[in-house]
Design an enzyme around this catalytic site. Structure first.
Site, PDB file in Angstrom:
ATOM      1  N   ARG A 188      10.679  -1.975   7.311  1.00 13.21           N
ATOM      2  CA  ARG A 188       9.693  -0.898   7.211  1.00 13.21           C
ATOM      3  C   ARG A 188       8.271  -1.443   7.080  1.00 13.21           C
ATOM      4  O   ARG A 188       8.052  -2.469   6.435  1.00 13.21           O
ATOM      5  CB  ARG A 188      10.021   0.007   6.026  1.00 13.21           C
ATOM      6  CG  ARG A 188      11.321   0.756   6.228  1.00 13.21           C
ATOM      7  CD  ARG A 188      11.674   1.562   5.018  1.00 13.21           C
ATOM      8  NE  ARG A 188      11.083   2.882   4.981  1.00 13.21           N
ATOM      9  CZ  ARG A 188      10.357   3.348   3.984  1.00 13.21           C
ATOM     10  NH1 ARG A 188      10.060   2.584   2.943  1.00 13.21           N
ATOM     11  NH2 ARG A 188       9.896   4.579   4.003  1.00 13.21           N
ATOM     12  N   ARG A 218      13.284  12.007  -3.568  1.00  6.86           N
ATOM     13  CA  ARG A 218      12.733  13.039  -2.675  1.00  6.86           C
ATOM     14  C   ARG A 218      13.824  13.889  -2.042  1.00  6.86           C
ATOM     15  O   ARG A 218      13.708  14.307  -0.880  1.00  6.86           O
ATOM     16  CB  ARG A 218      11.850  12.420  -1.593  1.00  6.86           C
ATOM     17  CG  ARG A 218      10.813  11.437  -2.087  1.00  6.86           C
ATOM     18  CD  ARG A 218       9.980  12.013  -3.183  1.00  6.86           C
ATOM     19  NE  ARG A 218       9.004  11.055  -3.713  1.00  6.86           N
ATOM     20  CZ  ARG A 218       8.195  11.347  -4.725  1.00  6.86           C
ATOM     21  NH1 ARG A 218       8.262  12.517  -5.338  1.00  6.86           N
ATOM     22  NH2 ARG A 218       7.339  10.458  -5.172  1.00  6.86           N
ATOM     23  N   ASP A 241       1.437   8.860   4.771  1.00  6.79           N
ATOM     24  CA  ASP A 241       2.771   9.004   4.200  1.00  6.79           C
ATOM     25  C   ASP A 241       3.266  10.435   4.367  1.00  6.79           C
ATOM     26  O   ASP A 241       3.281  11.194   3.401  1.00  6.79           O
ATOM     27  CB  ASP A 241       2.714   8.625   2.709  1.00  6.79           C
ATOM     28  CG  ASP A 241       4.089   8.634   2.062  1.00  6.79           C
ATOM     29  OD1 ASP A 241       5.086   8.769   2.791  1.00  6.79           O
ATOM     30  OD2 ASP A 241       4.161   8.510   0.822  1.00  6.79           O
ATOM     31  N   GLU A 251       0.450  24.526   6.631  1.00  8.93           N
ATOM     32  CA  GLU A 251      -0.761  23.712   6.748  1.00  8.93           C
ATOM     33  C   GLU A 251      -1.995  24.504   6.297  1.00  8.93           C
ATOM     34  O   GLU A 251      -2.889  23.966   5.650  1.00  8.93           O
ATOM     35  CB  GLU A 251      -0.903  23.277   8.209  1.00  8.93           C
ATOM     36  CG  GLU A 251      -2.087  22.376   8.457  1.00  8.93           C
ATOM     37  CD  GLU A 251      -2.093  21.820   9.872  1.00  8.93           C
ATOM     38  OE1 GLU A 251      -1.265  22.266  10.698  1.00  8.93           O
ATOM     39  OE2 GLU A 251      -2.914  20.945  10.142  1.00  8.93           O
ATOM     40  N   GLU A 275       9.192  16.310   1.426  1.00  6.02           N
ATOM     41  CA  GLU A 275       8.481  15.839   0.240  1.00  6.02           C
ATOM     42  C   GLU A 275       7.105  16.484   0.080  1.00  6.02           C
ATOM     43  O   GLU A 275       6.769  16.986  -0.977  1.00  6.02           O
ATOM     44  CB  GLU A 275       8.340  14.312   0.303  1.00  6.02           C
ATOM     45  CG  GLU A 275       7.508  13.753  -0.840  1.00  6.02           C
ATOM     46  CD  GLU A 275       7.422  12.226  -0.836  1.00  6.02           C
ATOM     47  OE1 GLU A 275       8.055  11.581   0.025  1.00  6.02           O
ATOM     48  OE2 GLU A 275       6.715  11.684  -1.710  1.00  6.02           O
ATOM     49  N   LYS A 330       6.148   4.671   9.850  1.00  6.41           N
ATOM     50  CA  LYS A 330       6.062   6.123   9.650  1.00  6.41           C
ATOM     51  C   LYS A 330       5.199   6.770  10.726  1.00  6.41           C
ATOM     52  O   LYS A 330       4.274   6.143  11.235  1.00  6.41           O
ATOM     53  CB  LYS A 330       5.482   6.431   8.263  1.00  6.41           C
ATOM     54  CG  LYS A 330       6.425   6.056   7.125  1.00  6.41           C
ATOM     55  CD  LYS A 330       5.931   6.541   5.772  1.00  6.41           C
ATOM     56  CE  LYS A 330       6.902   6.064   4.690  1.00  6.41           C
ATOM     57  NZ  LYS A 330       6.596   6.620   3.345  1.00  6.41           N
ATOM     58  N   GLU A 376       4.995  -0.722  -2.570  1.00  7.89           N
ATOM     59  CA  GLU A 376       5.146   0.031  -3.818  1.00  7.89           C
ATOM     60  C   GLU A 376       5.997  -0.741  -4.829  1.00  7.89           C
ATOM     61  O   GLU A 376       7.002  -0.246  -5.336  1.00  7.89           O
ATOM     62  CB  GLU A 376       5.737   1.423  -3.525  1.00  7.89           C
ATOM     63  CG  GLU A 376       4.846   2.221  -2.571  1.00  7.89           C
ATOM     64  CD  GLU A 376       5.314   3.642  -2.300  1.00  7.89           C
ATOM     65  OE1 GLU A 376       6.530   3.877  -2.360  1.00  7.89           O
ATOM     66  OE2 GLU A 376       4.453   4.504  -2.030  1.00  7.89           O
TER      67      GLU A 376
HETATM   68  C1  GCV Z   1      11.364   5.826  -0.995  1.00 10.62           C
HETATM   69  C2  GCV Z   1       6.534   7.781  -0.617  1.00 10.62           C
HETATM   70  C3  GCV Z   1       7.511   8.493  -1.498  1.00 10.62           C
HETATM   71  C4  GCV Z   1       8.470   7.530  -2.146  1.00 10.62           C
HETATM   72  C5  GCV Z   1       9.142   6.720  -1.048  1.00 10.62           C
HETATM   73  C6  GCV Z   1       8.077   6.007  -0.242  1.00 10.62           C
HETATM   74  C7  GCV Z   1       8.671   5.215   0.910  1.00 10.62           C
HETATM   75  O1  GCV Z   1       5.636   7.019  -1.379  1.00 10.62           O
HETATM   76  O2  GCV Z   1       6.822   9.246  -2.467  1.00 10.62           O
HETATM   77  O3  GCV Z   1       9.399   8.275  -2.872  1.00 10.62           O
HETATM   78  O4  GCV Z   1      10.074   5.791  -1.547  1.00 10.62           O
HETATM   79  O5  GCV Z   1       7.204   6.956   0.295  1.00 10.62           O
HETATM   80  O6  GCV Z   1       8.703   5.753   2.006  1.00 10.62           O
HETATM   81  O7  GCV Z   1       9.075   4.087   0.717  1.00 10.62           O
END
Ligand code: GCV
Length: 616
Positions: free
Chosen positions: A275, A118, A321, A450, A349, A316, A242
Site C-alpha cells: 500500500r 471502520r 483518504d 456531498e 468511513e 487509494k 500511521e
Molecule cells: C486501516 C484511514 C482510516 C484507518 C485506516 C487507514 C488505512 O486513516 O481512518 O482506519 O487503517 O486509513 O487505510 O490504512
C-alpha cells in the site's frame, strides 16, 4: 431479519454444498437451482476450455444456451447468465467476456478480536475473541456473492495487523487452509495482511529488508505458508504508514522493502501488494509547506521501474483518504513501469457509515475517466461487510459491493445507472415506477451527501476518530495534515504552482484543468484554491451563498428521499431497516447543514441571500 446472504441472488435459495470442489461443479449446481425459478424453458450446457481461464462465452440458440470457459470462466458466465435472465435482459446470440483486471480484490479490515476497523455492519465474519470464529455456511455464501460479480481475491484481515493476527501465517495456518478451501470452489483466493516487522517476534533484532536474517526468515516462512495453502494470492502490506513498521526505520526505500518480501513469495507464485498510503501523520498544523496529498507521489514515483514483477502498488483512489470528493491520485498517473492497483473504500468511513445512503458508482466513473483503464492492472476495495443481519449494514449499501465487482471485472460495465438498475431489479424486482424511484435515489445519493457535508472539496470537517457527523475544526489543529484554513475572508488551500504545488504532480491536462479557476470543477474548487467568500462562481452566486445553498439542498434531498422511501414496497425487513437509517440520516444531514453553515456564517458575517435561518 435474515437474508441468508442471498441479496442480489434471491433465485439461489440453497447454499452450495461443501462437497463441491470446482467452479464448474458450482456453476452446474447453481444453474440447476436457478433456472426453474427464473427461466424454466432455458437449458444450459457447460463446456470447459481451460485455456480460456477466467473468460467465458455464452452462446444461445433459442432456449439452448452453451457456456464455454475455463473453470472460473464458466462460473462467472453462469452467474452472468442467471443475472441476465432474472433481470429479463435480452441476451445476444453470442457474448464473450474477459476481465480487464487480473486481481479483483476485497480487503477486510477485520481484527482477530472480532471488531472491524471502520466496519459499520457489525462484527467480523471471520474472527472473534482473538481467533478464527466463523460459520462455514456464511463464508460459502459470501464466496458466492463475490464470485457472482467476478471478485477473485479476499484479504481476510486488517492491514493494521494487531496481535494475534500475525499468527495467521504462523500457527494458524491449518485454520487458514480450511477457510481457503471454502472459498476455492468459487475461484476466490485468500490473501493475508502481514506485519512488516514480523521477524522481530522471532528473536531477530531488526526488520531491515537488506539483512540476510530477515530475508531468510521470510523465505522460510513463505515456504511453510505455501505448503499449507499452495494457491494463497499473496501478502498485503501497510508499511511506514500511521505508525506501522517499515523499511524507513532502516534507511531503506519502499522498493527495497517490497522486493524483499516479493522475492520470498515469488517461487510460490504469490503477489506482494504494497500500500502507498504513506504520509507524515505528525505534521505541525502551522507548517504551510508540507502538503499531505503530495506525499505518496514523493515517496514512490522516483522508484518507478524498481519494483519486482510480482509487486503491486496499491494506491487509494484519491491522494488524501477516501474523502467524499477527491481528484484522482497523481501517483496512479505517474508510474508506467510499475504494477498498480487502485484502492476504493466500500466501507463508508467518511461517507455516512452505511447509515446515510451513498452509492459510489458516480465516483468510480469520474475517477476512471481521469485515470483511464489501462494505467492499473488490479483493483482493491475495503469491504463493507459484517456479521449484522444485513451484512452490508444498510440494504442499499449492497449496491456498492455489487457494482464494485462489475467495475473491477471491466470498467465498461460500470455505468452508474446500469449498475443501480440491475442491482435493484435482481434484489427487489419492483414495478417499473418504484424501481425508477429507487434508482434515482441511489444515483443522487452521493451528490446529496456531498452537499450537506464539507463544501466544494474542502474535506475533513468530520468528527475526529469516528468520522461521522460534522466538526469543522475537528482536524484543524491536529497532526494529520488535513487543514481547510478557514478565516474570516477565505477558505481552502492553494495547491497550484503558486501554492503548495500539488497540482504540478499531474500530467498537463489535469494540471491545467485544476490550476485554472476557469476550468476547475466547482466540486474541487476549495481542494485546489483558496477563495474569498465573495468569490463569484460561474453561475453568478458567491462562494458563501453556494455553501449555504448546497447545505440546505442536501438536507432537503434527504427529507424528500424519506418520503419516497416510505412509499416504496420493499420487503418488510429491508423496509424497516431503510426507514430506521433514513431517519438517522435526516438527523445527521440537519446537523451537518446547521453546523457548517453556522461555521461559515460566523466567520464571514454574510447573511443567507434567501433569508433562511443561520445560527450565530
Ligand atoms: C486501516 C484511514 C482510516 C484507518 C485506516 C487507514 C488505512 O486513516 O481512518 O482506519 O487503517 O486509513 O487505510 O490504512
Amino acid at each position: 431479519m435474515h437474508h441468508h446472504f442471498r441479496y442480489w441472488l434471491p433465485f439461489l435459495p440453497e447454499g452450495v454444498p461443501a462437497e463441491l470442489t470446482t467452479p464448474a461443479e458450482v456453476a452446474r449446481f447453481e444453474l440447476a437451482q436457478a433456472l426453474p425459478r427464473i427461466a424454466p424453458e432455458v437449458t444450459v450446457d457447460i463446456i470447459l476450455d481451460e485455456a480460456m481461464d477466467e473468460a467465458f462465452r455464452i452462446q444461445r440458440a433459442d432456449d439452448a444456451v452453451i457456456i464455454t470457459g475455463g473453470q472460473r470462466g464458466v462460473l462467472y458466465g453462469a452467474y452472468r447468465l442467471m443475472m441476465n435472465l432474472a433481470a429479463g435482459e435480452k441476451l445476444p446470440r453470442s457474448h464473450f467476456q474477459q476481465p480487464r483486471y487480473a486481481l479483483r480484490m476485497v480487503n477486510n479490515w477485520d481484527n482477530a478480536d472480532g471488531d472491524i476497523e471502520r466496519g459499520y455492519s457489525g462484527r467480523s465474519l471471520m474472527f472473534e475473541g482473538g481467533r478464527f470464529d466463523y460459520d462455514p455456511v456464511c463464508l460459502c455464501d459470501l464466496a458466492r456473492l463475490m464470485a457472482s460479480v467476478g471478485l477473485n481475491v479476499l484479504c481476510i484481515n486488517n492491514v493494521n495487523v494487531r496481535n494475534p493476527a500475525h499468527r495467521l501465517i504462523e500457527d494458524w495456518l491449518p485454520e487458514l487452509a480450511e477457510v481457503a478451501a471454502i472459498f476455492r470452489p468459487f475461484g476466490v483466493k485468500l490473501m493475508v495482511s502481514i506485519d512488516y516487522a514480523q521477524p522481530m517476534r522471532h528473536g531477530i533484532d531488526t526488520a531491515d529488508p537488506l539483512d540476510e536474517r530477515v530475508q531468510t526468515w521470510w523465505n522460510e516462512q513463505c515456504r511453510v505458508v505455501y505448503a499449507a495453502i499452495p494457491d494463497l494470492a499473496g501478502f498485503l502490506v501497510k508499511a511506514d504508514s500511521e505508525h506501522r513498521p517499515g523499511p524507513f526505520t532502516y534507511g531503506r526505500n519502499h522498493a527495497e522493502g517490497a522486493n524483499m518480501l516479493a522475492r520470498a513469495l515469488q517461487p510460490h507464485g504469490g503477489k506482494l501488494v504494497w500500500r502507498c498510503f504513506v504520509y507524515n501523520c505528525q505534521q505541525d498544523w502551522r507548517d504551510q509547506v508540507t502538503d499531505r496529498p503530495m506525499a505518496a507521489y514523493q515517496h514512490y514515483v522516483y522508484l518507478d521501474g524498481q519494483f519486482d514483477d510480482n509487486v503491486i502498488l496499491q494506491v487509494k483512489n484519491g491522494p488524501f483518504d477516501f474523502q467524499v470528493r477527491e481528484p484522482v491520485s497523481p501517483t496512479l498517473l505517474a508510474m508506467p513501469k510499475t504494477n498498480l492497483a487502485i484502492e476504493w473504500q466500500l466501507a463508508q468511513e467518511y461517507t455516512g457509515h452505511q447509515i446515510d445512503i451513498y452509492a459510489m458508482m458516480g465516483m468510480w466513473q469520474e475517477v476512471m475517466a481521469d485515470l483511464g483503464s489501462d494505467r492499473i492492472m488490479a483493483m482493491a476495495a475495503v469491504s463493507n461487510l459484517g456479521r449484522d443481519a444485513c451484512i452490508f449494514g444498510h440494504p442499499f449499501a449492497a449496491v456498492n459491493m455489487f457494482g464494485y465487482g462489475l467495475l473491477s471485472w471491466h470498467p465498461e460495465f460500470a455505468d452508474p445507472e446500469g449498475i443501480a438498475r440491475l442491482w435493484a431489479k435482481l434484489t427487489y424486482g419492483l414495478e417499473q415506477a418504484d424501481e425508477d424511484a429507487l434508482v434515482q435515489i441511489l444515483l443522487e445519493s452521493r451528490s446529496a451527501y456531498e452537499k450537506y457535508t464539507a463544501p466544494l472539496g474542502v474535506c475533513w470537517m468530520v468528527t475526529p476518530h469516528t468520522h461521522y457527523g460534522p466538526s469543522p475544526d475537528g482536524y484543524e489543529y491536529q497532526t494529520w495534515g488535513t487543514y481547510h484554513r478557514a478565516s474570516r475572508d477565505a477558505v481552502g488551500i492553494d495547491r497550484t504552482a503558486s501554492g503548495t504545488g500539488y497540482a504540478e504532480q499531474y500530467p498537463s491536462e489535469l494540471r491545467n484543468r485544476y490550476s485554472s479557476l476557469e476550468t476547475c470543477p466547482d466540486n474541487l474548487l476549495l481542494w485546489f484554491h483558496r477563495l474569498r467568500y465573495d468569490y463569484v462562481m460561474r453561475d453568478g452566486r458567491t462562494l458563501i451563498q453556494r455553501i449555504y445553498d448546497d447545505h440546505f439542498e442536501g438536507c432537503e434531498w434527504v427529507e424528500a428521499a424519506e418520503q419516497k422511501l416510505a412509499a416504496l414496497p420493499l420487503p418488510e425487513a429491508d423496509k424497516a431497516l431503510v426507514m430506521e437509517r433514513i431517519s438517522r440520516q435526516k438527523k445527521n444531514a440537519r446537523e451537518w447543514r446547521d453546523v457548517i453553515n453556522s461555521f461559515f456564517y460566523r466567520f464571514s458575517g454574510v447573511e443567507d441571500a434567501k433569508g433562511r435561518k443561520l445560527y450565530l
